[in-house]
Enzyme design. Sequence first.
Site, PDB file in Angstrom:
ATOM      1  N   GLU A 111      -2.856  -5.148  -3.923  1.00  0.00           N
ATOM      2  CA  GLU A 111      -1.540  -5.134  -4.553  1.00  0.00           C
ATOM      3  C   GLU A 111      -1.487  -3.924  -5.470  1.00  0.00           C
ATOM      4  OE1 GLU A 111      -2.324  -9.371  -3.509  1.00  0.00           O
ATOM      5  OE2 GLU A 111      -3.410  -8.091  -4.909  1.00  0.00           O
ATOM      6  N   TYR A 123      -2.913   5.473  -1.319  1.00  0.00           N
ATOM      7  CA  TYR A 123      -3.186   4.436  -0.331  1.00  0.00           C
ATOM      8  C   TYR A 123      -2.558   4.785   1.017  1.00  0.00           C
ATOM      9  CZ  TYR A 123      -4.734   1.780  -4.394  1.00  0.00           C
ATOM     10  OH  TYR A 123      -5.384   1.376  -5.521  1.00  0.00           O
TER      11      TYR A 123
END
Length: 184
Positions: A111, A123
């Site tokens: 998360e 990411y």
Amino acid sequence: MISSKLKLQSLTSKDLSAILELDQACFGGLWTMEGYQRELDSPNSDLLGLFSPTSSIKLLGMGCFWSIVGEAHITILAVHPQYHHQGLGQALLYFLLRTASDRGLERATLEVRASNKAAISLYQKFGFQTAGRRRAYYQDNGEDALILWLPDLQYPQFQETLAHWATIIQDGLQKYSWSIVNSQ
């Protein structure tokens, strides 16, 4: 140009004070000493740290994931604010994913704050895709979290991707006169 060696190693209880200092610098005290000790003691946690013998800051960065039913759930990726934008976050994420793959895990998830564009970009560079949103996930301000996933850690293509990332990360670190010694 002289290269400074960074040491990547699994964190242990002797690193707790450095872990708490880095947590405070990055997150304002997200986890307690007891929380980190539980992570260190858990057979399902991998907690990696980057150390520099030439820095006054002992622990420059850390990353953690939990092994849960074939999945690496990344819980922490932190680089001391004085060392942002030098490739250390990429290096830590690479080593977390490589460790997860070496442990036979099939996928990775995490998360991230919806507003954290720099982390989201990192990411995404590694192939993570947005899979959902957790409304009001962060207790400090009620901000949403994006749920990101990276599948196929055991596929041959992922091993090729890891090798490619290793070269990119090494080249990026050299721009800042860093090199990594992996002592896991």
